[in-house]
Write an enzyme that holds these catalytic residues in place. Structure first.
Site, mmCIF file in Angstrom:
data_model
loop_
_atom_site.group_PDB
_atom_site.id
_atom_site.type_symbol
_atom_site.label_atom_id
_atom_site.label_comp_id
_atom_site.label_asym_id
_atom_site.label_seq_id
_atom_site.Cartn_x
_atom_site.Cartn_y
_atom_site.Cartn_z
ATOM 1 N N TYR A 159 0.847 -1.202 0.000
ATOM 2 C CA TYR A 159 0.000 0.000 0.000
ATOM 3 C C TYR A 159 0.884 1.255 0.000
ATOM 4 C CZ TYR A 159 -4.368 2.559 0.981
ATOM 5 O OH TYR A 159 -5.462 3.406 0.925
ATOM 6 N N LYS A 166 -2.901 8.397 3.241
ATOM 7 C CA LYS A 166 -4.102 8.176 4.075
ATOM 8 C C LYS A 166 -3.846 8.638 5.508
ATOM 9 C CE LYS A 166 -6.988 6.370 1.057
ATOM 10 N NZ LYS A 166 -8.176 7.116 0.571
HETATM 11 C C1 LIG Z 1 -2.304 -3.898 -0.516
HETATM 12 C C2 LIG Z 1 -3.546 -3.183 -0.027
HETATM 13 C C3 LIG Z 1 -4.787 -4.001 -0.351
HETATM 14 C C4 LIG Z 1 -6.056 -3.331 0.183
HETATM 15 C C5 LIG Z 1 -6.286 -1.992 -0.469
HETATM 16 C C6 LIG Z 1 -7.722 -1.493 -0.247
HETATM 17 C C7 LIG Z 1 -7.880 -0.244 -1.072
HETATM 18 C C8 LIG Z 1 -8.392 -0.328 -2.358
HETATM 19 C C9 LIG Z 1 -8.529 0.834 -3.141
HETATM 20 C C10 LIG Z 1 -8.135 2.044 -2.619
HETATM 21 O O1 LIG Z 1 -8.252 3.224 -3.349
HETATM 22 C C11 LIG Z 1 -7.232 3.531 -4.240
HETATM 23 C C12 LIG Z 1 -7.444 4.605 -5.100
HETATM 24 C C13 LIG Z 1 -6.486 4.923 -6.051
HETATM 25 C C14 LIG Z 1 -5.312 4.191 -6.104
HETATM 26 O O2 LIG Z 1 -4.357 4.518 -7.050
HETATM 27 C C15 LIG Z 1 -4.416 3.873 -8.250
HETATM 28 C C16 LIG Z 1 -5.456 3.013 -8.591
HETATM 29 C C17 LIG Z 1 -5.435 2.428 -9.866
HETATM 30 C C18 LIG Z 1 -4.409 2.708 -10.750
HETATM 31 C C19 LIG Z 1 -3.411 3.575 -10.322
HETATM 32 O O3 LIG Z 1 -2.407 3.861 -11.155
HETATM 33 N N1 LIG Z 1 -3.427 4.148 -9.090
HETATM 34 C C20 LIG Z 1 -5.094 3.137 -5.237
HETATM 35 C C21 LIG Z 1 -6.072 2.801 -4.286
HETATM 36 C C22 LIG Z 1 -7.618 2.124 -1.326
HETATM 37 O O4 LIG Z 1 -7.233 3.347 -0.874
HETATM 38 C C23 LIG Z 1 -7.493 0.985 -0.542
#
Ligand SMILES: CCCCCCc1ccc(Oc2ccc(Oc3cccc(O)n3)cc2)c(O)c1
Length: 258
Positions: A159, A166
């Site tokens: 993460y 966050k």
């Molecule tokens: C290893 C951690 C697994 C649990 C993660 C749960 C989660 C899932 C989605 C979440 O929201 C995002 C939003 C954008 C983000 O950045 C991204 C997403 C897709 C493509 C990219 O290039 N960046 C990463 C997570 C989030 O903050 C938290």
């Protein structure tokens, strides 16, 4: 103390598609009778959001808003004030980090990647809260809600920079709650368990965390959009009017497990 939101209006920022957490929140608020104002970034998403908004029984408005631009935030919220009027709350469901910063070792995070993740995933809440105040969109007070994750409280492998962003978002919830309380504006967060959203696809090791949730969480399962939506409805309604600066975990109890 009622759960009907008839005659209330909420802004929802961050619907991408029907699996978005923001869409789960939108459905719950619309089912309670609220009028919804959607904002999106990028014309491609605009089409999706308009189609989804049209499936709701309630009144809806849709506006573009690139939250990396202070000018665009200001112009969007002054347009909302002009065309919709005052609102009762806002759900901020926006985050982004570069894929390469969501895997491997955090120590290799670039300055640019760190700033980008914090600009979009943390600072944007403060920028939006400021625009609400400046445009007097909630003169009687209201409820601001954002989405956070356990990875901002303790290390969740991969993460990485999003966890640090966050942590900044969580602290921002507390400092904004402190500033805005005297205007009767409450600021809270929902810390959601992992769900299969478009965003989740960008995080390496996501499936492992999902499986661990089903094995280790007290409820032995992942949570649903409806469950997040129900807690958002609670936080937007009078039932939570004594709460601000709070982070509610809707994660099947996973966060209590060491
Ligand atoms: C290893 C951690 C697994 C649990 C993660 C749960 C989660 C899932 C989605 C979440 O929201 C995002 C939003 C954008 C983000 O950045 C991204 C997403 C897709 C493509 C990219 O290039 N960046 C990463 C997570 C989030 O903050 C938290």
């Amino acid at each position: 103390m009622s759960l009907s939101l008839e005659g209330h209006t909420y802004v929802v920022m961050g619907v991408a598609n029907k699996r978005s957490i923001a869409w789960g929140i939108s459905r719950s608020l619309a089912d309670a009778g609220a009028t919804l104002v959607f904002t999106y970034a990028g014309e491609r998403l605009g089409k999706n959001v308009r189609e989804l908004a049209d499936t709701l029984e309630t009144d809806t408005y849709v506006y573009p808003c690139d939250i990396t631009s202070d000018e665009e935030i200001q112009s969007t919220f002054s347009q909302i004030k002009e065309e919709v009027g005052t609102i009762d709350g806002l759900a901020h469901c926006i985050a982004f980090a570069k894929t390469e910063d969501l895997e491997g070792s955090f120590v290799e995070t670039s300055r640019e990647g760190f700033q980008l993740a914090h600009d979009i995933s943390a600072y944007s809440l403060t920028a939006v809260a400021h625009a609400l105040k400046q445009n007097e969109l909630m003169p009687e007070g209201g409820s601001i809600l954002t989405m956070t994750y356990l990875g901002g409280e303790r290390v969740v492998q991969n993460y990485n920079v999003m966890g640090v962003a966050k942590a900044a978002l969580d602290a921002s919830v507390r400092y904004l709650a402190n500033d805005l309380g005297e205007s009767n504006i409450r600021v809270n967060a929902i810390s959601a368990g992992p769900m299969r959203t478009l965003s989740a696809k960008g995080i390496s090791g996501f499936n492992t965390v999902l499986k661990e949730m089903e094995e280790k969480s007290p409820l032995k399962r992942t949570v649903t959009q409806e469950e997040i939506g129900g807690t958002a409805l609670f936080l937007m309604s009078d039932l939570s009017k004594g709460m601000t600066g709070e982070i509610l975990h809707v994660d099947g109890g996973y966060h209590i497990i060491g």
